[in-house]
Design a protein around this motif. Structure first.
Motif, PDB file in Angstrom:
ATOM      1  N   ILE A 119       1.087  -0.952   0.226  1.00  0.00           N
ATOM      2  CA  ILE A 119      -0.071   0.048   0.010  1.00  0.00           C
ATOM      3  C   ILE A 119       1.031   1.414   0.076  1.00  0.00           C
ATOM      4  N   PRO A 120       0.886   2.200  -0.873  1.00  0.00           N
ATOM      5  CA  PRO A 120       1.423   3.354  -1.057  1.00  0.00           C
ATOM      6  C   PRO A 120       1.343   4.194   0.259  1.00  0.00           C
ATOM      7  N   GLY A 121       2.608   4.673   0.883  1.00  0.00           N
ATOM      8  CA  GLY A 121       2.261   5.503   1.919  1.00  0.00           C
ATOM      9  C   GLY A 121       2.730   4.739   3.274  1.00  0.00           C
ATOM     10  N   ILE A 122       2.433   3.291   3.218  1.00  0.00           N
ATOM     11  CA  ILE A 122       2.598   2.409   4.209  1.00  0.00           C
ATOM     12  C   ILE A 122       3.996   1.654   3.901  1.00  0.00           C
ATOM     13  N   ASN A 123       3.772   0.940   2.722  1.00  0.00           N
ATOM     14  CA  ASN A 123       4.884   0.152   2.112  1.00  0.00           C
ATOM     15  C   ASN A 123       5.790  -0.792   3.216  1.00  0.00           C
ATOM     16  N   ILE A 124       5.043  -1.203   4.168  1.00  0.00           N
ATOM     17  CA  ILE A 124       5.642  -2.430   4.848  1.00  0.00           C
ATOM     18  C   ILE A 124       4.647  -3.195   5.564  1.00  0.00           C
ATOM     19  N   ALA A 125       4.961  -4.430   5.521  1.00  0.00           N
ATOM     20  CA  ALA A 125       3.731  -5.402   6.139  1.00  0.00           C
ATOM     21  C   ALA A 125       3.831  -5.403   7.627  1.00  0.00           C
ATOM     22  N   GLY A 126       2.388  -5.681   8.226  1.00  0.00           N
ATOM     23  CA  GLY A 126       2.309  -5.730   9.421  1.00  0.00           C
ATOM     24  C   GLY A 126       3.023  -6.966  10.108  1.00  0.00           C
ATOM     25  N   THR A 127       3.142  -7.984   9.383  1.00  0.00           N
ATOM     26  CA  THR A 127       3.928  -9.039   9.748  1.00  0.00           C
ATOM     27  C   THR A 127       5.410  -9.260   9.669  1.00  0.00           C
ATOM     28  N   SER A 128       5.955  -8.056   9.349  1.00  0.00           N
ATOM     29  CA  SER A 128       7.432  -8.126   8.996  1.00  0.00           C
ATOM     30  C   SER A 128       8.304  -7.947  10.150  1.00  0.00           C
ATOM     31  N   VAL A 129       7.617  -7.933  11.324  1.00  0.00           N
ATOM     32  CA  VAL A 129       8.423  -7.688  12.603  1.00  0.00           C
ATOM     33  C   VAL A 129       8.245  -9.090  13.334  1.00  0.00           C
ATOM     34  N   ILE A 130       9.216  -9.434  14.390  1.00  0.00           N
ATOM     35  CA  ILE A 130       8.999 -10.870  14.580  1.00  0.00           C
ATOM     36  C   ILE A 130       7.725 -11.233  15.541  1.00  0.00           C
ATOM     37  N   ALA A 131       7.457  -9.968  16.328  1.00  0.00           N
ATOM     38  CA  ALA A 131       6.040 -10.255  17.110  1.00  0.00           C
ATOM     39  C   ALA A 131       5.171 -10.954  16.609  1.00  0.00           C
ATOM     40  N   VAL A 132       4.592 -10.198  15.479  1.00  0.00           N
ATOM     41  CA  VAL A 132       3.367 -10.812  15.066  1.00  0.00           C
ATOM     42  C   VAL A 132       3.433 -12.405  14.605  1.00  0.00           C
ATOM     43  N   PRO A 133       4.657 -12.760  13.787  1.00  0.00           N
ATOM     44  CA  PRO A 133       4.515 -14.076  13.379  1.00  0.00           C
ATOM     45  C   PRO A 133       5.091 -15.003  14.540  1.00  0.00           C
ATOM     46  N   LEU A 134       5.621 -14.539  15.435  1.00  0.00           N
ATOM     47  CA  LEU A 134       5.873 -15.418  16.830  1.00  0.00           C
ATOM     48  C   LEU A 134       4.596 -15.389  17.443  1.00  0.00           C
ATOM     49  N   LEU A 135       3.731 -14.481  17.559  1.00  0.00           N
ATOM     50  CA  LEU A 135       2.640 -14.703  18.403  1.00  0.00           C
ATOM     51  C   LEU A 135       1.802 -15.552  17.793  1.00  0.00           C
ATOM     52  N   LEU A 136       1.503 -15.445  16.289  1.00  0.00           N
ATOM     53  CA  LEU A 136       0.639 -16.652  15.544  1.00  0.00           C
ATOM     54  C   LEU A 136       1.263 -17.979  15.698  1.00  0.00           C
ATOM     55  N   ALA A 137       2.738 -18.095  15.750  1.00  0.00           N
ATOM     56  CA  ALA A 137       3.210 -19.465  15.904  1.00  0.00           C
ATOM     57  C   ALA A 137       2.911 -20.157  17.137  1.00  0.00           C
ATOM     58  N   ILE A 138       2.981 -19.357  18.130  1.00  0.00           N
ATOM     59  CA  ILE A 138       2.826 -19.658  19.599  1.00  0.00           C
ATOM     60  C   ILE A 138       0.944 -20.184  19.713  1.00  0.00           C
ATOM     61  N   VAL A 139       0.305 -19.481  19.052  1.00  0.00           N
ATOM     62  CA  VAL A 139      -1.165 -19.680  19.007  1.00  0.00           C
ATOM     63  C   VAL A 139      -1.188 -20.991  18.354  1.00  0.00           C
TER      64      VAL A 139
END
Length: 268
Positions: A119-139
């Protein structure tokens, strides 16, 4: 030589060229700086993805009709895809209905947070920091353990670490390998697969579009022709990132469903 020297100086000053950098994933705080509630650009991307998803689901499921309209049909298609592909298709109807809310949430959360990377103006995925993938993996990991213990309280860990049919003298080799692959490697690979794909995608997009800016506005002259190629590659990779966003949501969710299915299999 003078032109090259000037170019190096401009790049060193950081005014003309923004090369891909891992620092993009550690942005400066925008709100509540210096507090435990500090919000960065990545957090705003996560909030935006969550808000858009909630709004879409609320609108799509409000005032539902027997003969759905266009928007309701799109939302229903997405939900039916998750139900038929992940829940019923892998777990069966009974267990699939139990874990459907988890799989539904996981798929759409990952998908929408992945898409913020293009998305222009954001240009970075919300899952591109380890906290989100790690949380989902723990779940996912907790759901796997819960399903196994719920199905067979006494036999889940025994069958996972001591697979039936293996000669007893081989357990000294098999059991440590099963422990590592089942209880350690699975959450780690779930985390790293999603995280690394989103990081690499962002870096590649930054590379192509910053190179376009570099050749067109910094170098100028005949170098401007190269900007056409880098711009084309940038747009092509943007479309590829859409595919990657969908694929990573699909892979993460289907692996979670497969792990749960293994936990509730009859041999456990």
């Amino acid at each position: 030589m003078t032109q090259a020297a000037n170019l190096i100086a401009k790049i060193a000053e950081g005014e003309e060229f923004h090369p891909p950098s891992i620092s993009d994933f550690f942005p400066e705080g925008l709100l509540f700086v210096g507090t435990p509630f500090e919000i960065t650009r990545i957090n705003l991307a996560q909030f935006l993805a969550t808000a858009v998803l909630v709004v879409i689901l609320l609108i799509g499921t409000r005032n539902m009709r027997v003969i759905p309209g266009r928007f309701q049909s799109i939302v229903e298609m997405g939900m039916l895809f998750v139900r038929d592909t992940f829940a019923h298709g892998i777990l069966g109807r009974k267990d699939g209905d139990r874990f459907l809310p988890l799989l539904m949430t996981m798929f759409f959360m990952i998908l929408f947070m992945n898409l913020t990377g293009i998305i222009p103006g954001i240009n970075i995925a919300g899952t591109s920091v380890i906290a989100v993938p790690l949380l989902l993996a723990i779940v996912s990991y907790v759901a796997f353990i819960y399903a196994g213990i719920k199905k067979s309280p006494a036999g889940f860990f025994r069958n996972a670490l001591f697979p039936p049919g293996v000669p007893p003298f081989l357990y000294i080799i098999v059991t440590p390998l099963e422990f590592l692959s089942t209880f350690i490697i699975r959450p780690v690979t779930l985390t790293l697969r999603l995280l690394m794909n989103m990081i690499v995608g962002h870096l590649m997009l930054v590379l192509f579009f910053s190179a376009t800016h570099f050749f067109l506005l910094t170098m100028g002259g005949w170098w401007s022709l190269l900007s056409v190629g880098t711009l084309a590659f940038g747009f092509a990779f943007t479309l590829f990132e859409v595919l990657v966003a969908v694929l990573q949501a699909y892979v993460f969710t289907i692996l979670t469903a497969v792990y749960i299915q293994l936990a509730v299999a009859e041999e456990h």
